[in-house]
Design a protein around this motif. Structure first.
Motif, PDB file in Angstrom:
ATOM      1  N   ARG A  41       0.842  -1.198   0.000  1.00 42.90           N
ATOM      2  CA  ARG A  41       0.000   0.000   0.000  1.00 42.90           C
ATOM      3  C   ARG A  41       0.878   1.249   0.000  1.00 42.90           C
ATOM      4  N   MET A 138     -14.943  -0.519   2.648  1.00 41.05           N
ATOM      5  CA  MET A 138     -13.977   0.016   1.694  1.00 41.05           C
ATOM      6  C   MET A 138     -12.734  -0.868   1.585  1.00 41.05           C
ATOM      7  N   TYR A 140      -9.753   0.333   1.439  1.00 38.18           N
ATOM      8  CA  TYR A 140      -8.747   0.909   2.343  1.00 38.18           C
ATOM      9  C   TYR A 140      -9.387   1.711   3.470  1.00 38.18           C
ATOM     10  N   THR A 286     -16.923   1.146  -4.378  1.00 34.76           N
ATOM     11  CA  THR A 286     -17.535   1.409  -3.083  1.00 34.76           C
ATOM     12  C   THR A 286     -17.351   2.869  -2.699  1.00 34.76           C
ATOM     13  N   THR A 287     -18.277   3.356  -1.883  1.00 34.76           N
ATOM     14  CA  THR A 287     -18.180   4.725  -1.365  1.00 34.76           C
ATOM     15  C   THR A 287     -18.829   4.786   0.008  1.00 34.76           C
ATOM     16  N   SER A 310     -15.338   8.946   1.101  1.00 35.30           N
ATOM     17  CA  SER A 310     -14.315   8.078   0.522  1.00 35.30           C
ATOM     18  C   SER A 310     -14.901   7.323  -0.662  1.00 35.30           C
ATOM     19  N   ASP A 312     -13.598   4.304  -3.713  1.00 29.51           N
ATOM     20  CA  ASP A 312     -12.521   3.454  -4.217  1.00 29.51           C
ATOM     21  C   ASP A 312     -13.043   2.450  -5.230  1.00 29.51           C
ATOM     22  N   THR A 314     -11.983  -1.542  -6.758  1.00 30.40           N
ATOM     23  CA  THR A 314     -11.176  -2.743  -6.572  1.00 30.40           C
ATOM     24  C   THR A 314     -11.411  -3.680  -7.750  1.00 30.40           C
ATOM     25  N   TYR A 324      -6.383  -2.117  -5.969  1.00 32.33           N
ATOM     26  CA  TYR A 324      -7.395  -1.102  -5.682  1.00 32.33           C
ATOM     27  C   TYR A 324      -6.773   0.283  -5.641  1.00 32.33           C
ATOM     28  N   SER A 326      -7.937   4.184  -3.853  1.00 30.64           N
ATOM     29  CA  SER A 326      -8.866   4.782  -2.897  1.00 30.64           C
ATOM     30  C   SER A 326      -8.553   6.256  -2.721  1.00 30.64           C
ATOM     31  N   TYR A 327      -9.607   7.072  -2.631  1.00 27.62           N
ATOM     32  CA  TYR A 327      -9.425   8.508  -2.379  1.00 27.62           C
ATOM     33  C   TYR A 327     -10.388   8.927  -1.277  1.00 27.62           C
ATOM     34  N   THR A 328      -9.883   9.686  -0.304  1.00 21.89           N
ATOM     35  CA  THR A 328     -10.692  10.206   0.791  1.00 21.89           C
ATOM     36  C   THR A 328     -10.699  11.720   0.745  1.00 21.89           C
TER      37      THR A 328
END
Length: 354
Positions: A41, A138, A140, A286-287, A310, A312, A314, A324, A326-328
Motif C-alpha cells: 500500500r 472500503m 482501504y 464502493t463509497t 471516501s 474506491d 477494486t 485497488y 482509494s481517495y478520501t
C-alpha cells in the motif's frame, strides 16, 4: 460471480485470508490451516496522518508517498471433542513496513458448538464489529464512526466472547474483565472493563438486514485516580442488497457520565455513516460518507470529529489477488483542526490472500 464479489467487499473487515486459508494438517478429528495476506500500500497525503504512519513522517510538509504495506499471517486450529463440538484456537500476527507497529491481532481459544454457537477467551473481537461492518466496506478507508467504538466492543484482550447464529439471527455478547496495565515510565495505568452486545437479523428473501448493538465501559486512566469514567454507546444499522447493488446505513449515539468528568460536563457523541457498493464484472466500486461530533451539554458547543467522503475501486483478478485505488475527501475545517487532520488521502494497493 457478481454476488460473490459484493460479499467480498462487504466482508472487508473480517479475518484476513479466511476464504483461502490452506489446510496443512487434517485427520479424522483435527485440522490446522494457515492463511493471511500480503498487502502493498502506498499512501499520498499532505502531512500524512494515517494511524500507521510514524510521528517522524507526520512532520513532513509535502505530499509525500508513504509505504504502509503490511503482512498478516494466521493459524486456525480445530479438534473434535464431542459430537458436534470442537475445541478451537486462532492466532493472527500483523507485520508492518515500518517494523515499529507489529502486533498480535488475535490470540484466543475456546469451544464451538454446531448447534449453540461459540465461546472464546483471549484477544478476540468484541460484539459491535458485526454492526459496524454494515458500512465498513472500503478497500482501504475504514468506517470513521465504526472506528470510534469503545475498546470493550472492539478487538481487545482479556475478553470472554460469545457468538451464535440461529437461522437468520446472529447474536453476540462479550465481557472484558477488570485488569489494569501499569506503565512504569509514566506512572499511569489503564483499566478498561465492561461489556458489549449486538444482534443482526437477515429478513428472509428480501435482501434486507437489520442490526443493533450496545456497549458500556469503565475507564481508569491514572494510578492515583480511584474514580472510573463510564462511557456508553448505542448503534443501529440497516442494509439492503439488490442484485449488484449494496446500500448500508449506520447511526451511533454515545454518552460519558458527567459525575466522572473533571470539569463536570456531560459529553454526548453522535455519528452517522452511509455506504454503497456496485459490482461490475470483476470490479467493485464502493463509497462511504461519515460524520461524527462530540457535544458538550452544558454549553451546547460541539467538536466536529469526522466529516469525510471516501471512494474506491477494486479489481479482483481472482479470489486470491486484487488491486485497488482509494481517495478520501476530508471536509474538516483545517482552521479548526489543522492542516494535518484535514488533509485528503490517496492510496494505491495490491493484495494477495493465501
Amino acid at each position: 460471480m457478481n454476488k460473490n464479489l459484493i460479499a467480498l467487499a462487504v466482508a472487508a473487515a473480517t479475518f484476513s485470508g479466511a476464504a483461502s486459508a490452506a489446510t496443512v494438517y487434517s485427520d479424522d478429528t483435527s485440522s490446522l490451516a494457515i492463511g493471511g495476506r500480503v498487502e502493498a500500500r502506498a499512501l499520498s497525503s499532505e502531512n500524512a496522518t494515517n494511524d500507521q504512519v510514524t510521528d517522524v513522517l507526520k512532520q513532513h510538509t509535502s505530499n509525500d508517498v508513504t509505504d504502509i504495506s503490511r503482512v498478516r499471517v494466521n493459524i486456525d486450529a480445530k479438534t473434535q471433542i464431542a459430537d458436534g463440538v470442537q475445541g478451537i484456537g486462532y492466532f493472527e500476527r500483523e507485520f508492518k513496513a515500518d517494523n515499529a507497529n507489529d502486533e498480535n491481532r488475535y490470540i484466543y481459544a475456546g469451544v464451538n458448538s454446531d448447534k449453540y454457537g461459540q465461546i472464546v477467551y483471549g484477544k478476540a473481537d468484541g460484539s459491535l464489529g458485526m454492526i459496524t461492518d454494515f458500512t465498513d466496506i472500503m478497500a482501504y478507508a475504514g468506517s470513521v464512526v465504526g472506528g470510534s467504538k469503545l475498546a470493550v466492543s472492539d478487538r481487545t484482550t482479556n475478553n470472554l466472547a460469545y457468538s451464535g447464529t440461529f437461522n437468520n439471527l446472529t447474536f453476540k455478547a462479550n465481557y472484558v474483565f477488570d485488569g489494569a496495565a501499569y506503565n512504569e515510565k509514566t506512572g499511569q495505568k489503564t483499566n478498561q472493563n465492561g461489556f458489549s452486545t449486538a444482534v443482526k437479523y437477515n429478513v428472509a428473501d428480501t435482501g434486507l438486514a437489520l442490526g443493533a448493538g450496545y456497549a458500556q465501559q469503565k475507564d481508569q486512566t491514572a494510578i492515583n485516580n480511584p474514580v472510573n469514567q463510564t462511557s456508553k454507546q448505542t448503534f443501529a444499522v440497516a442494509s439492503y442488497t439488490m442484485g449488484d447493488l449494496y446500500f448500508g446505513g449506520l447511526y451511533k449515539y454515545g454518552h460519558r457520565d458527567a459525575t466522572n468528568l473533571v470539569n463536570g460536563e456531560v459529553t454526548d457523541s453522535q455519528g452517522y455513516e452511509f455506504a454503497a457498493a456496485y459490482t461490475m464484472g470483476k470490479a467493485v466500486f464502493t463509497t462511504t460518507y461519515g460524520f461524527m461530533k462530540d457535544e458538550r451539554n452544558t454549553s451546547g458547543a460541539y467538536d466536529e470529529l469526522a466529516n469525510q467522503l471516501s471512494v474506491d475501486g477494486t479489481y479482483y483478478f481472482n479470489s486470491n489477488f486484487r488491486t485497488y485505488a482509494s481517495y478520501t475527501f476530508n471536509m474538516l475545517d483545517k482552521n479548526k483542526v489543522g492542516k494535518v487532520a484535514a488533509s485528503d488521502q490517496v492510496v494505491l494497493g495490491a493484495r494477495y490472500d493465501f
